[in-house]
Design a protein around this motif. Structure first.
Motif, PDB file in Angstrom:
ATOM      1  N   GLU A   1       0.805  -1.215   0.000  1.00 21.03           N
ATOM      2  CA  GLU A   1       0.000   0.000   0.000  1.00 21.03           C
ATOM      3  C   GLU A   1       0.843   1.273   0.000  1.00 21.03           C
ATOM      4  O   GLU A   1       1.862   1.369   0.682  1.00 21.03           O
ATOM      5  CB  GLU A   1      -0.934   0.002   1.220  1.00 21.03           C
ATOM      6  N   SER A   2       0.409   2.234  -0.834  1.00 20.66           N
ATOM      7  CA  SER A   2       0.976   3.590  -0.901  1.00 20.66           C
ATOM      8  C   SER A   2       2.426   3.635  -1.375  1.00 20.66           C
ATOM      9  O   SER A   2       3.107   4.649  -1.192  1.00 20.66           O
ATOM     10  CB  SER A   2       0.866   4.292   0.467  1.00 20.66           C
TER      11      SER A   2
ATOM     12  N   LYS B   1      -6.549  -3.263  -7.912  1.00 19.88           N
ATOM     13  CA  LYS B   1      -5.818  -3.349  -6.644  1.00 19.88           C
ATOM     14  C   LYS B   1      -4.814  -2.213  -6.503  1.00 19.88           C
ATOM     15  O   LYS B   1      -4.594  -1.706  -5.397  1.00 19.88           O
ATOM     16  CB  LYS B   1      -5.093  -4.693  -6.550  1.00 19.88           C
TER      17      LYS B   1
ATOM     18  N   GLU C   1      -6.895   0.670  -5.427  1.00 19.39           N
ATOM     19  CA  GLU C   1      -7.398   0.479  -4.064  1.00 19.39           C
ATOM     20  C   GLU C   1      -6.307   0.736  -3.021  1.00 19.39           C
ATOM     21  O   GLU C   1      -6.566   1.302  -1.951  1.00 19.39           O
ATOM     22  CB  GLU C   1      -7.935  -0.942  -3.885  1.00 19.39           C
ATOM     23  N   LYS C   2      -5.096   0.312  -3.343  1.00 19.65           N
ATOM     24  CA  LYS C   2      -3.991   0.443  -2.385  1.00 19.65           C
ATOM     25  C   LYS C   2      -3.244   1.774  -2.522  1.00 19.65           C
ATOM     26  O   LYS C   2      -2.204   1.965  -1.902  1.00 19.65           O
ATOM     27  CB  LYS C   2      -3.019  -0.732  -2.553  1.00 19.65           C
ATOM     28  N   LYS C   3      -3.797   2.656  -3.357  1.00 20.68           N
ATOM     29  CA  LYS C   3      -3.217   3.998  -3.537  1.00 20.68           C
ATOM     30  C   LYS C   3      -1.731   3.926  -3.919  1.00 20.68           C
ATOM     31  O   LYS C   3      -0.883   4.650  -3.402  1.00 20.68           O
ATOM     32  CB  LYS C   3      -3.408   4.835  -2.274  1.00 20.68           C
TER      33      LYS C   3
END
Length: 300
Positions: free
Chosen positions: A81-82, A116, A119-121
């Motif tokens: 993520e990110s 995805k 969604e996970k930036k």
């Protein structure tokens, strides 16, 4: 400190790496505030020790990395993520009819991958979309895909002649060794067709220069009177024709592939190997149908 990570490729048969040990050494010598973290892999063409020797840190955990590099699509379970990721995602060509997933890793759902990522930036930097102001790509495997694909094809052909196969490209790890090995081989009276006129085809043709296989033009090839190995390169206009009998127009073909048919059949009747080096689109006409293969009796 800036941390760059090299992720382990999802496919066990993919031995490529976005950075080689030499690159790691050069980057670390140039940027003193840089760490390069390599996720261990027993499949990568360079060993973990080779990366470690040049200063890389081996770690399963890439969570501290500011940028994570891969080659092909990354499994969604490995996305962090990110983070910033750089790899070939094959997501920019997704069409409403879902035809883009035929490109890239078989079985990988490109829409799910893109979903995805959003969604996970995650910030995705896709190699395919790193372009100049004329929209020309900076990065691509074309030439190397042509060289390696041609080597592998010729290697398989040698096996049909009951000759011992040559070492795999990843084991040789040297273009000079590839050229030297192939120059010593006899391909009998092989008749080889290479389709395409782009980067991949040019890579294949470049490699064929180091063989004992003679290049002939399409008219000479159709005469079928060679006593030694020959190859013929067919540009798109030679194996694709307009359904209505109009002159071939590449831009029209790209925009309206359904208006064209394959005319490769006349070449295939005496061909012993086809090396497909052209750009393929699911909407383009098939070169031939499965039921045509029975009449191509010379194919190995």
């Amino acid at each position: 400190m800036l941390n760059i990570g090299i992720i382990r490729e999802s496919r066990s048969d993919d031995k490529r790496a976005p950075l080689v040990p030499k690159n790691v050494k050069e980057l670390l010598n140039t940027y003193t505030d840089l760490n390069i973290i390599v996720q261990p892999s027993r499949y990568r063409c360079y060993s973990d020790k080779e990366y470690q020797k040049e200063g890389a840190i081996l770690s399963e955990d890439l969570g501290e990395c500011d940028l994570i590099l891969g080659v092909k699509e990354i499994e969604t379970s490995a996305l962090i993520e990110s983070k910033n990721f750089m790899f070939f995602s094959h997501t920019s060509k997704i069409q409403p009819d879902n035809s883009a997933p035929v490109q890239g890793t078989p079985g990988m759902d490109k829409k799910e991958l893109l979903k995805k990522i959003l969604e996970k930036k995650i910030t995705l930097i896709d190699y395919e979309n790193i372009r100049d102001n004329l929209s020309r790509r900076y990065l691509g495997f074309g030439r190397f895909a042509g060289i390696v694909g041609c080597y592998n094809s010729l290697n398989l052909y040698l096996e049909t002649l009951d000759q011992s196969p040559l070492p795999r490209v990843c084991d040789l790890n040297s273009y000079d060794k590839l050229k030297d090995n192939i120059s010593k081989k006899d391909f009998g009276n092989a008749r080889i067709i290479i389709t395409g006129d782009g980067r991949v085809a040019k890579g294949s043709l470049e490699f064929l220069e180091f063989t004992n296989i003679k290049k002939v033009n399409p008219d000479e090839y159709l005469k079928n009177n060679n006593s030694s190995a020959v190859f013929c390169n067919l540009p798109t206009s030679a194996y694709i024709a307009n359904k209505e009998g109009n002159d071939f127009n590449l831009q029209h073909f790209i925009k309206s592939p359904e208006m064209y048919i394959s005319v490769l059949d006349k070449y295939m009747l005496s061909t012993s190997m086809l090396i497909s080096s052209h750009y393929w689109d699911p909407k383009s006409p098939r070169l031939f149908q499965k039921n045509n293969i029975a009449k191509y009796t010379h194919l190995k």
